[in-house]
Write an enzyme that holds these catalytic residues in place. Structure first.
Site, mmCIF file in Angstrom:
data_model
loop_
_atom_site.group_PDB
_atom_site.id
_atom_site.type_symbol
_atom_site.label_atom_id
_atom_site.label_comp_id
_atom_site.label_asym_id
_atom_site.label_seq_id
_atom_site.Cartn_x
_atom_site.Cartn_y
_atom_site.Cartn_z
ATOM 1 N N LYS A 1 0.851 -1.197 0.000
ATOM 2 C CA LYS A 1 0.000 0.000 0.000
ATOM 3 C C LYS A 1 0.885 1.244 0.000
ATOM 4 C CE LYS A 1 -3.660 0.078 2.616
ATOM 5 N NZ LYS A 1 -4.571 -0.057 3.785
HETATM 6 C C1 E4P Z 1 -7.712 1.025 4.150
HETATM 7 O O1 E4P Z 1 -6.940 1.087 3.206
HETATM 8 C C2 E4P Z 1 -7.699 2.084 5.169
HETATM 9 O O2 E4P Z 1 -6.484 2.012 5.801
HETATM 10 C C3 E4P Z 1 -8.779 1.952 6.160
HETATM 11 O O3 E4P Z 1 -9.849 1.247 5.634
HETATM 12 C C4 E4P Z 1 -9.227 3.262 6.729
HETATM 13 O O4 E4P Z 1 -10.397 3.023 7.444
HETATM 14 P P1 E4P Z 1 -10.905 3.983 8.616
HETATM 15 O O5 E4P Z 1 -11.414 5.229 7.983
HETATM 16 O O6 E4P Z 1 -12.003 3.179 9.251
HETATM 17 O O7 E4P Z 1 -9.748 4.210 9.525
#
Ligand code: E4P
Length: 224
Positions: free
Chosen positions: A86
């Site tokens: 990522k």
């Molecule tokens: C995924 O890539 C993100 O890191 C994550 O889903 C963010 O989610 P949140 O807004 O619940 O922290």
């Protein structure tokens, strides 16, 4: 094939939903891994023992520089798991994505808050795009609209990126992106629990069972 992920590093949470759902793997971010506290290697190893060797893991770089992100991506890629790296879809992140894709490493562009940002990441070769639905909604914008726009752009330009919307706070947001036909989603544990919750379900099952017991007592269906 649709890919279903849990957005967690918590082994018990993975075990619960791997038992009843065809989990593809888990997505994490630095906050999630830090919250669980045991480090990426140990968490992924434990989670792989639950899901199996087909499990796919999304893990985010914490380096800030382009060179750092590229080097960290290579090292994550070398871990003994099916890893997706990522990378935040920033100017530096997209620079890193172009370099990382030269090495055929699988990449997810993360922290996507607008369709244009995701579109650029797709042009740079990101294999997955993660628009943050609830975080966009919370800012007064339209998270589902961003996902829909991105889907249109991917289709119009014949791009290969898969849409993996993330950041959900309720099941309606999940259903709205599923209806758009996205390739994948990642669910936080609480929202995964809510996906099963409907106040009518258990009373319905209880009535079936009490009707049965009145006539057949403790007999099972095939014994009647
Ligand atoms: C995924 O890539 C993100 O890191 C994550 O889903 C963010 O989610 P949140 O807004 O619940 O922290």
């Amino acid at each position: 094939m649709f890919e279903l992920y849990l957005d967690t590093a918590n082994v018990e949470h993975v075990a619960r939903f791997n038992a009843c759902l065809p989990l593809k793997g888990v997505t994490t971010n630095p906050s999630i891994v830090a919250r669980y506290g045991i480090g990426l290697n140990q968490a992924l190893s434990q989670i792989e023992s639950i899901i199996g060797t087909g499990a796919r893991f999304h893990a985010q770089v914490v380096s800030q520089s382009v060179d750092g992100m590229v080097e960290e991506a290579k090292r994550i890629h070398e871990l003994p798991f099916d890893m997706v790296i990522k990378i935040p879809a920033t100017e530096k992140g997209l620079t890193a994505i172009k370099l990382i894709k030269d090495q055929k490493i699988t990449v997810l562009a993360t922290a996507i808050y607008s369709a244009q940002q995701g579109f650029f990441a797709a042009l740079c070769g990101a294999d997955y795009l993660a628009p943050y639905v609830n975080r966009i909604d919370t800012m007064g914008a339209d998270g589902i609209g961003v996902v829909a726009d991105l889907q249109l752009l991917i289709k119009q330009h014949h791009l290969n990126s898969k849409l993996l919307p993330a950041s959900f706070k309720n099941t309606q947001q999940v259903m709205d992106v599923l209806k758009l036909g996205v390739d994948a989603i990642t669910l936080p544990y609480d929202v995964a629990v809510e996906m099963f919750a409907h106040p009518a379900v258990q009373p319905t099952i209880d009535k079936f069972n009490s009707d049965w017991r009145e006539v057949f007592g403790d007999k099972l269906s095939f014994e009647s």
